[in-house]
Design a protein around this motif. Structure first.
Motif, mmCIF file in Angstrom:
data_model
loop_
_atom_site.group_PDB
_atom_site.id
_atom_site.type_symbol
_atom_site.label_atom_id
_atom_site.label_comp_id
_atom_site.label_asym_id
_atom_site.label_seq_id
_atom_site.Cartn_x
_atom_site.Cartn_y
_atom_site.Cartn_z
ATOM 1 N N PHE A 109 0.831 -1.212 0.000
ATOM 2 C CA PHE A 109 0.000 0.000 0.000
ATOM 3 C C PHE A 109 0.868 1.266 0.000
ATOM 4 N N ASN A 110 2.075 1.182 0.549
ATOM 5 C CA ASN A 110 2.993 2.328 0.471
ATOM 6 C C ASN A 110 3.332 2.661 -0.975
ATOM 7 N N ILE A 111 3.518 1.618 -1.790
ATOM 8 C CA ILE A 111 3.819 1.832 -3.213
ATOM 9 C C ILE A 111 2.641 2.529 -3.892
ATOM 10 N N TYR A 112 1.436 2.083 -3.584
ATOM 11 C CA TYR A 112 0.258 2.696 -4.223
ATOM 12 C C TYR A 112 0.009 4.109 -3.709
ATOM 13 N N GLU A 113 0.312 4.355 -2.433
ATOM 14 C CA GLU A 113 0.173 5.715 -1.907
ATOM 15 C C GLU A 113 1.185 6.639 -2.584
ATOM 16 N N HIS A 114 2.403 6.141 -2.797
ATOM 17 C CA HIS A 114 3.433 6.900 -3.507
ATOM 18 C C HIS A 114 2.923 7.280 -4.901
ATOM 19 N N PRO A 217 -7.892 -11.163 4.595
ATOM 20 C CA PRO A 217 -8.695 -11.067 3.365
ATOM 21 C C PRO A 217 -9.203 -9.651 3.102
ATOM 22 N N TYR A 218 -9.437 -8.891 4.178
ATOM 23 C CA TYR A 218 -9.913 -7.508 4.054
ATOM 24 C C TYR A 218 -8.900 -6.670 3.275
ATOM 25 N N LEU A 219 -7.618 -6.818 3.633
ATOM 26 C CA LEU A 219 -6.566 -6.072 2.949
ATOM 27 C C LEU A 219 -6.355 -6.585 1.529
ATOM 28 N N ASP A 220 -6.496 -7.886 1.365
ATOM 29 C CA ASP A 220 -6.303 -8.464 0.033
ATOM 30 C C ASP A 220 -7.362 -7.961 -0.944
ATOM 31 N N ASP A 221 -8.586 -7.833 -0.465
ATOM 32 C CA ASP A 221 -9.674 -7.331 -1.334
ATOM 33 C C ASP A 221 -9.374 -5.904 -1.797
ATOM 34 N N PHE A 222 -8.907 -5.068 -0.869
ATOM 35 C CA PHE A 222 -8.569 -3.690 -1.239
ATOM 36 C C PHE A 222 -7.416 -3.657 -2.240
ATOM 37 N N PHE A 223 -6.416 -4.502 -2.006
ATOM 38 C CA PHE A 223 -5.264 -4.501 -2.894
ATOM 39 C C PHE A 223 -5.657 -4.920 -4.312
ATOM 40 N N VAL A 229 -7.079 -0.403 -11.021
ATOM 41 C CA VAL A 229 -7.106 1.004 -11.435
ATOM 42 C C VAL A 229 -5.951 1.299 -12.400
ATOM 43 N N LYS A 230 -6.260 1.984 -13.503
ATOM 44 C CA LYS A 230 -5.243 2.382 -14.474
ATOM 45 C C LYS A 230 -4.851 3.833 -14.186
ATOM 46 N N PHE A 231 -3.658 4.031 -13.679
ATOM 47 C CA PHE A 231 -3.231 5.365 -13.267
ATOM 48 C C PHE A 231 -3.125 6.336 -14.446
ATOM 49 N N LYS A 232 -2.850 5.790 -15.620
ATOM 50 C CA LYS A 232 -2.725 6.657 -16.795
ATOM 51 C C LYS A 232 -4.050 7.363 -17.096
ATOM 52 N N LYS A 233 -5.171 6.669 -16.786
ATOM 53 C CA LYS A 233 -6.492 7.213 -17.091
ATOM 54 C C LYS A 233 -7.319 7.468 -15.831
ATOM 55 N N ILE A 234 -6.678 7.541 -14.683
ATOM 56 C CA ILE A 234 -7.419 7.657 -13.432
ATOM 57 C C ILE A 234 -8.272 8.925 -13.410
ATOM 58 N N THR A 235 -9.505 8.778 -12.910
ATOM 59 C CA THR A 235 -10.423 9.920 -12.808
ATOM 60 C C THR A 235 -10.349 10.510 -11.400
ATOM 61 N N LYS A 236 -10.929 11.683 -11.268
ATOM 62 C CA LYS A 236 -10.953 12.338 -9.949
ATOM 63 C C LYS A 236 -11.723 11.469 -8.956
ATOM 64 N N GLU A 237 -12.819 10.862 -9.416
ATOM 65 C CA GLU A 237 -13.632 10.019 -8.540
ATOM 66 C C GLU A 237 -12.828 8.800 -8.066
ATOM 67 N N GLN A 238 -12.105 8.178 -8.997
ATOM 68 C CA GLN A 238 -11.284 7.019 -8.624
ATOM 69 C C GLN A 238 -10.169 7.426 -7.661
ATOM 70 N N TYR A 239 -9.566 8.567 -7.927
ATOM 71 C CA TYR A 239 -8.498 9.060 -7.055
ATOM 72 C C TYR A 239 -9.036 9.279 -5.639
ATOM 73 N N ASP A 240 -10.179 9.976 -5.532
ATOM 74 C CA ASP A 240 -10.763 10.260 -4.209
ATOM 75 C C ASP A 240 -11.106 8.960 -3.476
ATOM 76 N N GLU A 241 -11.665 8.000 -4.205
ATOM 77 C CA GLU A 241 -12.044 6.724 -3.585
ATOM 78 C C GLU A 241 -10.797 5.977 -3.095
ATOM 79 N N MET A 242 -9.742 5.986 -3.915
ATOM 80 C CA MET A 242 -8.516 5.295 -3.515
ATOM 81 C C MET A 242 -7.866 5.965 -2.308
ATOM 82 N N MET A 243 -7.885 7.287 -2.262
ATOM 83 C CA MET A 243 -7.310 7.988 -1.118
ATOM 84 C C MET A 243 -8.098 7.696 0.156
ATOM 85 N N THR A 244 -9.424 7.620 0.028
ATOM 86 C CA THR A 244 -10.273 7.264 1.178
ATOM 87 C C THR A 244 -9.942 5.858 1.659
ATOM 88 N N ASN A 245 -9.790 4.943 0.716
ATOM 89 C CA ASN A 245 -9.487 3.560 1.072
ATOM 90 C C ASN A 245 -8.080 3.406 1.643
#
Length: 462
Positions: A109-114, A217-223, A229-245
């Protein structure tokens, strides 16, 4: 005891001193562990009154085992000590397994937060800070790094900065840097190389355990959701949801890690007390600790306690300064590594192997690395050029598969995290300065660069 330690270090009267060493060493460990157990057990109880998450299902079975064993110990059921040591060792192994699982997820998750931090500015209308230039921030970063005189502090700052710069490395250049980092371990021990590779692989999402998906399993589902998610095409909604998660899972993982640490501290203290029970002193300090532990145990079990929390807390006055007094002695008496290395044959001939097997565990249980294995078969044979090369090729294969399975922004985050763990690879100050400046100047992704500038400014202001 000073004489025994001194003579063993000088190879004098070895057999006589090996027999004499165990009792006093166990005695001081027992006293120190009783003090720590009293403090940690009581503290954990008071914290559960304020934070119910410490009594989550995750911890309840382990805590129940500890409470029962302490109850039996306080009731003088010494015949159960061997059986209870086995239970605690099994429980400890289970906690270590879960912490290793959790560490894998923390690093993932540190990699994805980065990566998420690098896309934040796509959804903001910000510009470079007033007066910004690559030259100015490079100059400031160099001043920040070199303001310390201690080399360790300087190297730590270099790693901090390198890990947050925008990465524009080809895979070949990245692998060249890895190869240079690994080359330092040629001629060293295989154990040192193994530890370095573990640190590198966990940081880069390459370390996976067999039990992580089962235990969390809770963490695995989130991962799995994050990987879709495709970062090249990430939307604002996807970004906000990922930051919340990310915030949710970070809080969840932090709570779990904190509670595991507190349980493990108590467990380690209790194990030392049981291992060294026959060497326990009958002085006022140990008696006071026993009383605190017993009364706290009654509270945990929901039974009548003759003392209130405040009355138990008042008893800690008698322990003031004792821990600080014992610790230097504990450290100076600990020559277990030297004994293991020099006198294993003597110990075997004297019939003291079982006793010393316990003695060797005590410093590990007292270590700041509270999840350390109690028995580790270290491979201190030489890592020759051929061995290092083989490990290097294995590592390249794992990175290559990881890069093929992820998109560019995730791969850049992996490279950043990895090179931050490498031994400092600059030959002089000019090379470091050029690296920082060039890395910033070739980054054409404004959103990523703005994020890096913000993070680097934050590091300098800490």
């Amino acid at each position: 005891m000073k004489k025994i330690v001194g003579e063993l270090l000088k190879n004098k009267h070895v057999d006589e001193n090996l027999k004499a060493y165990c009792g006093p060493f166990m005695e001081i460990n027992n006293k120190y562990a009783n003090i720590r157990l009293a403090m940690n057990y009581y503290t954990y109880y008071t914290m559960t009154l304020e934070d119910e998450s410490l009594l989550s299902t995750e911890n309840m079975s382990g805590l129940a085992t500890i409470n029962l064993i302490i109850e039996e110990l306080m009731n003088g059921e010494s015949e159960k000590i061997s059986e209870n040591i086995e239970k605690l060792e099994k429980l400890r192994d289970g906690i270590i397994e879960k912490v290793q699982d959790l560490t894998c997820y923390v690093d993932k998750f540190n990699i994805y937060e980065h990566a998420l931090n690098r896309v934040e500015y796509r959804f903001r209308d910000d510009d470079y800070p007033s007066g910004y230039s690559d030259e100015n921030i490079t100059r400031r970063l160099m001043q920040f790094i070199l303001e310390d005189e201690d080399n360790m502090a300087i190297n730590r700052k270099i790693s901090q900065v390198i890990g947050q710069l925008p990465v524009r490395l080809t895979k070949n250049k990245f692998f060249e840097m890895l190869s240079n980092g690994l080359s330092i371990y040629k001629g060293g021990t295989k154990e040192s190389l193994k530890n370095f590779l573990y640190m590198l692989k966990t940081t880069a999402m390459l370390e996976n355990t067999e039990t992580m998906t089962v235990n969390y399993p809770y963490l695995d589902d989130f991962f799995k959701e994050f990987k879709e998610v495709k970062f090249k095409k990430i939307t604002k909604e996807q970004y906000d949801e990922m930051m919340t998660n990310i915030a949710k899972v970070s809080e969840y993982m932090e709570d779990l890690m904190n509670s595991n640490m507190m349980i493990q501290e108590i467990l380690n203290d209790l194990l030392i007390v049981l291992y060294t029970y026959e060497n326990q002193l009958d002085d006022n300090i140990v008696k006071g600790c026993t009383e605190i532990i017993k009364d706290t145990n009654l509270l945990f079990l929901g039974k009548f306690s003759p003392k209130s929390l405040e009355e138990i807390e008042d008893m800690f006055v008698m322990l003031e300064g004792t821990q600080e007094e014992l610790y230097p002695k504990l450290s100076s008496y600990d020559i277990t590594d030297q004994i293991m290395e020099s006198y294993s044959e003597n110990i075997e001939k004297l019939g003291l192997k079982d006793v010393y097997d316990v003695v060797y565990k005590l410093p590990r249980l007292n270590s700041d690395s509270m999840f350390m294995e109690l028995t580790v078969d270290e491979d201190n044979t030489t890592a020759d050029e051929e061995y290092v090369k083989a490990k290097e090729e294995e590592l390249y294969k794992e990175y290559t598969e990881l890069f093929a399975d992820n998109e560019k922004l995730i791969n850049r985050a992996v490279m950043s995290a990895s090179i931050a763990e490498l031994p400092v690879f600059f030959n002089n100050i000019s090379e470091l300065q050029d690296y920082i400046y060039n890395t910033l100047s070739v980054c054409n992704d404004k959103a990523e660069k703005l994020a890096c500038i913000e993070i680097l400014n934050g590091i300098m202001e800490e």
